[in-house]
Design an enzyme around this catalytic site. Sequence first.
Site, short mmCIF file in Angstrom:
data_model
loop_
_atom_site.label_atom_id
_atom_site.label_comp_id
_atom_site.label_asym_id
_atom_site.label_seq_id
_atom_site.Cartn_x
_atom_site.Cartn_y
_atom_site.Cartn_z
N GLY A 206 -60.03 -43.41 -64.70
CA GLY A 206 -59.73 -44.35 -63.61
C GLY A 206 -60.48 -44.11 -62.33
N THR A 207 -60.90 -45.20 -61.68
CA THR A 207 -61.68 -45.04 -60.44
C THR A 207 -61.95 -46.36 -59.78
OG1 THR A 207 -63.02 -43.56 -61.77
CG2 THR A 207 -63.83 -44.03 -59.63
N THR A 208 -62.48 -46.26 -58.53
CA THR A 208 -63.33 -47.32 -57.98
C THR A 208 -64.52 -46.62 -57.36
OG1 THR A 208 -61.33 -48.47 -57.32
CG2 THR A 208 -63.39 -49.32 -56.47
N CYS B 170 -61.89 -49.45 -62.57
CA CYS B 170 -60.86 -50.48 -62.69
C CYS B 170 -60.58 -51.19 -61.38
CB CYS B 170 -59.58 -49.90 -63.29
SG CYS B 170 -59.25 -48.25 -62.76
#
Lengths: 275, 237
Positions: A71-73, A201
Amino acid sequence: MALFQVSGFTSYLELRGQILPAGQTQLVDRTNHYNFGTKTQEFAVPLGVDPSGFLKSCNRDGGVCIDLNHGTTTLAFKFKYGVIVAVDSRASAGRYLASNDVNKVIEINPYLLGTMSGSAADCQYWERLLAKECRLYRLRNNQRISVAAASKLLCNMMLGYRGMGLSMGSMICGWDKEGPGLYYVDDEGKRLSGRMFSTGCGSSYAYGVVDSGYRDDMTVEEAYELGRRGIAHATHRDAYSGGVVNMYHMQEDGWIKVCKEDVSELIHRYRKGMF
Amino acid sequence: MISSQTFGDPGKMRDYHYTGPVEHRFSPYAFNGGTVLAVAGEDFAIVASDTRLSEGYSIHSRDSPKCYKLTDTTVIGCSGFHGDCLTLTKIIDARLKMYKHSNNKTMTSNAIAAMLSTILYGRGFFPYYVYNIIGGLDEHGKGAVYSFDPVGSYQRDTYKAGGSASAVLQPLLDNQIGFKNMEGVQHVPLTQDKAVQLVKDVFISAAERDVYIGDALRVCIITKEGISEQTVPLRKD
């Protein structure tokens, strides 16, 4: 043979070994018990099952629950004064927050940065391997590797394991002889050059914010603020992004680390403009 | 009493009806419980684990600590599937010896952490079901904690809990050691005695609420003088 060596002819196999670092790895079912994988990198695969679906199928049996960090931006954009790279710092394993201060930017060398999104282990491993290959390139060729070549190396590593369930979305940013460079590389082997990318995401939220504020002739301070806002707003709406904004600025003489700010404080500051 | 919502997807009421024939495949994994915790201080590190080895409803052993000594300045805590913990520690020991023989020096904590990351990733397609936490002293003598996920992603922390009760312990540590979500407190660095006491208290609380934690707590304290161990009894039910 003597003539073979004197003429400096490199056999195909040696050359291939130099060009494709991933070509040296073997897929076996257990680690070699004499070398323990120190001589060549080995990857163990479960026999008789599809590697990409294997872990999910184990997760239903008797309390076994293997969740991997995800998960990340992340975002990066080119503008008049270089490249801005901004990432969040959250790692989640299923529903559990494994960490809120992961470093998702790998500093390959003073002129190259790589971002990480997707599976944390995949990104850390392959980008560390990329850093090793970039260093070897520098030693063999006596000049720094170009951003295009570095991103191509990573892309080929991904293509070697396509379909096996790797998950990685990365941006390779740098400054070489052609000027500022920004490439997006992902686990399917996609490799794109562009002016602006966002991965992870929370990327849709970041795209919205950066697209609306982007101008090519922004000042440096405006660009920093845009990068900060992009990540802050994405973390506000995406559950799997959060923590702090780590921001880097790639300039002609190398990158500098701009800031590391907590997103809750940023959102509080931006509250005036939100409603 | 077993709550009807304990098994199956959390938050969904389980439907009781015949679903048809179910194929039972051999699973290479099992979950053996156990929690590990590590805290890094200014000149010390603490690695603690409970000593219960369980599987499903049974307890296999009440004296199976999950801390393994690697070098004089490094201890690793491994919890998850006991079979993989044993194999992984054997492989790490072998690699440490190989390093010692080729380089004539002991591996430092951060080198062990980097090596463990590649060992774990080499099994990325068929992972070791182990949650690892390394605690030790770095080259400058300061406490260091490295936490891993089952496939090798790692980072250096000040404190970390891993294993079955990690979700219960970690928020408490965030508050007491990280001073998160507290207003107007002085960030006093942790002394060794206070850290040991905190670790003991935190495990006693976890044993109240997680069925896989209990029996005893093994605490390893790493300082430049060496590694000292303490065992503290926990609830046996």
